[in-house]
Design a protein around this motif. Structure first.
Motif, short mmCIF file in Angstrom:
data_model
loop_
_atom_site.label_atom_id
_atom_site.label_comp_id
_atom_site.label_asym_id
_atom_site.label_seq_id
_atom_site.Cartn_x
_atom_site.Cartn_y
_atom_site.Cartn_z
N MET A 59 0.83 -1.20 0.00
CA MET A 59 0.00 0.00 0.00
C MET A 59 0.86 1.26 0.00
N ASN A 60 1.95 1.25 0.76
CA ASN A 60 2.90 2.36 0.83
C ASN A 60 2.17 3.71 0.97
N LEU A 61 1.23 3.78 1.91
CA LEU A 61 0.45 5.01 2.08
C LEU A 61 1.29 6.12 2.67
N GLN A 62 1.09 7.32 2.14
CA GLN A 62 1.80 8.51 2.58
C GLN A 62 0.79 9.60 2.89
N VAL A 63 1.18 10.56 3.73
CA VAL A 63 0.34 11.71 4.03
C VAL A 63 -0.03 12.41 2.71
N GLY A 64 -1.31 12.71 2.55
CA GLY A 64 -1.80 13.37 1.34
C GLY A 64 -2.36 12.43 0.31
N ASP A 65 -2.14 11.12 0.46
CA ASP A 65 -2.70 10.15 -0.49
C ASP A 65 -4.22 10.11 -0.37
N GLU A 66 -4.89 10.09 -1.51
CA GLU A 66 -6.34 9.93 -1.53
C GLU A 66 -6.64 8.44 -1.60
N VAL A 67 -7.51 7.97 -0.71
CA VAL A 67 -7.82 6.55 -0.65
C VAL A 67 -9.32 6.34 -0.56
N LYS A 68 -9.74 5.17 -1.00
CA LYS A 68 -11.12 4.72 -0.85
C LYS A 68 -11.05 3.41 -0.10
N VAL A 69 -11.78 3.31 1.01
CA VAL A 69 -11.75 2.09 1.82
C VAL A 69 -13.16 1.51 1.93
N ARG A 70 -13.22 0.21 1.91
CA ARG A 70 -14.46 -0.52 2.14
C ARG A 70 -14.26 -1.35 3.38
N PHE A 71 -15.26 -1.33 4.27
CA PHE A 71 -15.12 -2.08 5.51
C PHE A 71 -16.50 -2.45 6.04
N HIS A 72 -16.48 -3.40 6.95
CA HIS A 72 -17.68 -3.83 7.64
C HIS A 72 -17.46 -3.54 9.12
#
Length: 75
Positions: A59-72
């Motif tokens: 995933m290598n997520l960084q500050v400022g990254d736009e993400v879409k998450v799906r969860f239950h």
């Protein structure tokens, strides 16, 4: 449920060894800001946690990254 927003904080990685299996584990938490309502003036925040070194690295997520998450969510 699905949310879309920006990563505002990337917390340090956590790791350890399972007492039961002896395997090592890794997790990392991220704070995501999102707007629940279209006219919302202040963003809401949610903390997301990823488990597994491979997932964290991919995933290598960084500050400022736009993400879409799906969860239950369940309590």
């Amino acid at each position: 449920m699905e949310l879309q927003g920006l990563i505002s904080q990337v917390m340090p990685e956590n790791s350890g060894t399972s007492q039961r299996t002896g395997n090592t584990w890794m997790s990392q938490e991220y704070v995501m800001q999102y707007y629940w309502f279209p006219n919302q003036t202040q963003p809401s925040n949610i903390v997301l946690r990823a488990f597994g070194e491979d997932k964290i690295k991919n995933m290598n997520l960084q500050v400022g990254d736009e993400v879409k998450v799906r969860f239950h969510a369940e309590a």
